[in-house]
Design a protein around this motif. Structure first.
Motif, mmCIF file in Angstrom:
data_model
loop_
_atom_site.group_PDB
_atom_site.id
_atom_site.type_symbol
_atom_site.label_atom_id
_atom_site.label_comp_id
_atom_site.label_asym_id
_atom_site.label_seq_id
_atom_site.Cartn_x
_atom_site.Cartn_y
_atom_site.Cartn_z
ATOM 1 N N ALA A 17 1.362 23.975 -15.638
ATOM 2 C CA ALA A 17 1.095 24.695 -14.403
ATOM 3 C C ALA A 17 0.860 26.175 -14.692
ATOM 4 C CB ALA A 17 2.270 24.534 -13.446
ATOM 5 N N PRO A 18 -0.271 26.734 -14.258
ATOM 6 C CA PRO A 18 -0.552 28.144 -14.544
ATOM 7 C C PRO A 18 0.376 29.097 -13.806
ATOM 8 C CG PRO A 18 -2.201 27.225 -13.063
ATOM 9 C CD PRO A 18 -1.360 26.075 -13.522
ATOM 10 N N ARG A 19 0.966 28.648 -12.680
ATOM 11 C CA ARG A 19 1.907 29.502 -11.963
ATOM 12 C C ARG A 19 2.753 28.628 -11.048
ATOM 13 N NH1 ARG A 19 0.091 30.391 -6.722
ATOM 14 N NH2 ARG A 19 -2.099 29.859 -6.321
ATOM 15 N N SER A 20 3.834 29.184 -10.566
ATOM 16 C CA SER A 20 4.717 28.443 -9.675
ATOM 17 C C SER A 20 4.124 28.398 -8.271
ATOM 18 C CB SER A 20 6.097 29.107 -9.646
ATOM 19 O OG SER A 20 6.944 28.446 -8.737
ATOM 20 N N ALA A 21 4.251 27.239 -7.618
ATOM 21 C CA ALA A 21 3.754 27.085 -6.251
ATOM 22 C C ALA A 21 4.447 25.880 -5.635
ATOM 23 C CB ALA A 21 2.238 26.892 -6.244
ATOM 24 N N THR A 49 -6.189 21.079 -9.922
ATOM 25 C CA THR A 49 -4.860 21.022 -10.500
ATOM 26 C C THR A 49 -3.849 21.179 -9.377
ATOM 27 O OG1 THR A 49 -5.647 21.957 -12.584
ATOM 28 C CG2 THR A 49 -3.281 22.051 -12.164
ATOM 29 N N VAL A 50 -2.873 20.276 -9.328
ATOM 30 C CA VAL A 50 -1.935 20.226 -8.214
ATOM 31 C C VAL A 50 -0.519 20.479 -8.732
ATOM 32 C CG1 VAL A 50 -1.141 18.902 -6.221
ATOM 33 C CG2 VAL A 50 -3.417 18.458 -7.192
ATOM 34 N N ALA A 51 0.191 21.377 -8.070
ATOM 35 C CA ALA A 51 1.581 21.628 -8.419
ATOM 36 C C ALA A 51 2.445 20.442 -8.003
ATOM 37 C CB ALA A 51 2.073 22.893 -7.723
ATOM 38 N N CYS A 52 3.368 20.069 -8.878
ATOM 39 C CA CYS A 52 4.303 18.977 -8.587
ATOM 40 C C CYS A 52 5.723 19.540 -8.555
ATOM 41 C CB CYS A 52 4.183 17.888 -9.645
ATOM 42 S SG CYS A 52 2.513 17.225 -9.819
ATOM 43 N N GLY A 53 6.699 18.687 -8.284
ATOM 44 C CA GLY A 53 8.076 19.148 -8.274
ATOM 45 C C GLY A 53 8.460 19.784 -9.590
ATOM 46 N N GLN A 54 7.929 19.213 -10.668
ATOM 47 C CA GLN A 54 8.061 19.799 -12.003
ATOM 48 C C GLN A 54 6.765 19.540 -12.737
ATOM 49 O OE1 GLN A 54 11.579 18.646 -14.142
ATOM 50 N NE2 GLN A 54 10.849 19.449 -16.091
ATOM 51 N N ARG A 90 0.827 -1.198 0.000
ATOM 52 C CA ARG A 90 0.000 0.000 0.000
ATOM 53 C C ARG A 90 0.865 1.254 0.000
ATOM 54 N NH1 ARG A 90 -2.072 3.722 3.532
ATOM 55 N NH2 ARG A 90 -4.180 4.506 3.068
ATOM 56 N N GLU A 91 1.984 1.227 0.686
ATOM 57 C CA GLU A 91 2.828 2.411 0.794
ATOM 58 C C GLU A 91 3.391 2.833 -0.559
ATOM 59 O OE1 GLU A 91 4.254 5.626 2.808
ATOM 60 O OE2 GLU A 91 2.803 4.109 3.446
ATOM 61 N N ASP A 92 3.489 1.901 -1.505
ATOM 62 C CA ASP A 92 3.950 2.257 -2.846
ATOM 63 C C ASP A 92 3.004 3.247 -3.515
ATOM 64 O OD1 ASP A 92 6.326 0.645 -3.066
ATOM 65 O OD2 ASP A 92 5.019 -1.106 -3.198
ATOM 66 N N GLY A 93 1.762 3.317 -3.035
ATOM 67 C CA GLY A 93 0.782 4.210 -3.633
ATOM 68 C C GLY A 93 0.767 5.618 -3.073
ATOM 69 N N ARG A 94 1.562 5.897 -2.045
ATOM 70 C CA ARG A 94 1.585 7.242 -1.464
ATOM 71 C C ARG A 94 2.184 8.225 -2.471
ATOM 72 N NH1 ARG A 94 1.261 9.214 3.629
ATOM 73 N NH2 ARG A 94 1.377 7.106 4.508
ATOM 74 N N ILE A 95 1.475 9.320 -2.726
ATOM 75 C CA ILE A 95 1.929 10.306 -3.701
ATOM 76 C C ILE A 95 2.821 11.341 -3.031
ATOM 77 C CG2 ILE A 95 1.198 12.177 -5.227
ATOM 78 C CD1 ILE A 95 -1.249 10.535 -5.918
ATOM 79 N N ASP A 96 4.008 11.498 -3.564
ATOM 80 C CA ASP A 96 4.957 12.517 -3.124
ATOM 81 C C ASP A 96 4.928 13.627 -4.167
ATOM 82 O OD1 ASP A 96 7.076 14.114 -2.481
ATOM 83 O OD2 ASP A 96 8.590 12.529 -2.509
ATOM 84 N N TRP A 97 4.264 14.717 -3.844
ATOM 85 C CA TRP A 97 4.034 15.769 -4.828
ATOM 86 C C TRP A 97 5.315 16.484 -5.246
ATOM 87 C CZ3 TRP A 97 -0.335 15.377 -7.231
ATOM 88 C CH2 TRP A 97 -1.450 14.837 -6.573
ATOM 89 N N SER A 98 6.417 16.239 -4.544
ATOM 90 C CA SER A 98 7.675 16.862 -4.948
ATOM 91 C C SER A 98 8.287 16.171 -6.163
ATOM 92 C CB SER A 98 8.674 16.846 -3.786
ATOM 93 O OG SER A 98 9.087 15.524 -3.491
ATOM 94 N N ARG A 99 7.745 15.030 -6.546
ATOM 95 C CA ARG A 99 8.256 14.336 -7.720
ATOM 96 C C ARG A 99 7.738 14.996 -9.003
ATOM 97 N NH1 ARG A 99 6.713 8.432 -7.773
ATOM 98 N NH2 ARG A 99 8.435 8.270 -9.255
ATOM 99 N N ASP A 100 8.362 14.631 -10.105
ATOM 100 C CA ASP A 100 7.961 15.122 -11.419
ATOM 101 C C ASP A 100 6.539 14.687 -11.748
ATOM 102 O OD1 ASP A 100 7.853 14.383 -14.537
ATOM 103 O OD2 ASP A 100 9.171 16.100 -14.238
ATOM 104 N N ALA A 101 5.755 15.569 -12.367
ATOM 105 C CA ALA A 101 4.358 15.266 -12.677
ATOM 106 C C ALA A 101 4.229 14.048 -13.581
ATOM 107 C CB ALA A 101 3.695 16.476 -13.339
#
Length: 305
Positions: free
Chosen positions: A250-254, A265-270, A204-215
């Motif tokens: 991404a419409p803007r940096s965040a 829409t969610v900002a990612c690392g890239q 299950r832990e493989d499914g955790r989303i780390d938003w700092s990763r590339d989209a």
């Protein structure tokens, strides 16, 4: 031919049906034992077990094989030409691998030697591979190391999901095993030593989303791990399952994980991902618009915090 079929999940069912339809004598079907499942934890037969009973085939469900001498003898006494194995879930000992006249043949859902192991379908999508496929392999005592008899491939696209690839490879495996057994079964081609990769068991832990990763990597994660083990994030301590997303500009940096607009829409690392399917606790999976009608999520909200 006189065969045993050994498999458990949905992936293996098309091959069982195809071998039966091709006129092979299936002396026994082996599958994992019935186990509790679902909210009520009622005991359920595996998909292969259910299919075998529908076909009127005898089913054996040993819980273990490695040291089960009685099962080794029973398998040997079947006097098989071959055994066909597809996502069975138990390791076959040498006493069983050597019992059929032509050995045990495995339907493996990858282009060996890439993605040996338990989760080749998901691994191919996660890695961004351009293709996947099925290899019919003569089994030995190694982990998916046996000689290759036949293979075929399918292209992976930016929209390929674990579900669509699973279904395509299940049908391909059924076709390839029937073809393999319709002609003389030779020793096969040894696998090359280069290009070996392994696909470990998923948790299950493989499914955790780390938003700092590339989209793009997160998009592959969602497509590879839905529906199982599923991908998820958190919002104010609430676990939200993510069932689908789309790459967007991404419409803007965040900061990563920040909701950028009213469309999830969610900002990612890239780059950024727009969530298209989402599930809150105790509810079914729904489209993002339906979710937002029941739970407003303001731009600037940070997921995974």
């Amino acid at each position: 031919m006189r065969l045993a079929f050994m498999g458990t999940p949905d992936f293996a069912v098309p091959a069982l049906l195809a071998l039966h339809a091709a006129g092979h004598e299936i002396a026994a079907v082996y599958s994992q034992p019935p186990r509790p499942a679902g909210r009520g934890q009622s005991v359920r037969l595996s998909p292969v077990h259910q299919a075998a009973e529908t076909l009127g085939l005898p089913v054996r469900t040993p819980a273990r094989l490695r040291t089960n001498a009685d099962e080794h003898a029973a398998f040997r006494d079947l006097n098989l030409d071959a055994a066909v194995v597809a996502a069975y879930g138990l390791i076959l000992p040498a006493a069983m691998l050597d019992a059929p006249r032509l050995g045990c043949l495995n339907i493996h859902a990858s282009l060996l030697p890439r993605w040996r192991g338990a989760a080749p379908i998901q691994a191919a999508i996660l890695a961004g591979d351009s293709e996947s496929g099925v290899t019919i392999m003569r089994m030995d005592e190694g982990l998916d190391t046996g000689a290759m008899l036949l293979s075929d491939q399918v292209a992976l696209t930016p929209t390929t999901t674990a579900t669509t690839l699973h279904d395509a490879l299940a049908a391909m495996g059924a076709r390839l095993i029937v073809t393999t057994l319709s002609q003389p079964v030779g020793p096969g081609q040894p696998q090359p030593e280069q290009g070996v990769t392994y696909a470990g068991r998923l948790t299950r832990e493989d499914g955790r989303i780390d938003w700092s990763r590339d989209a793009a990597a997160l998009d592959r994660q969602i497509r590879a791990l839905t529906p199982w083990p599923g991908t998820f994030t958190t919002l104010d301590g609430q676990v939200l399952k993510i069932g689908g997303a789309a790459l967007v500009s991404a419409p803007r940096s965040a900061p990563p994980g920040t909701i950028l607009d009213d469309a999830l829409t969610v900002a990612c690392g890239q780059g950024a991902l727009r969530i298209t399917r989402i599930q809150r606790p105790g509810r079914g999976m729904m489209d993002a618009d339906s979710f937002l009608r029941g739970q407003a999520v303001a731009p600037g909200t940070v997921l995974g915090s």
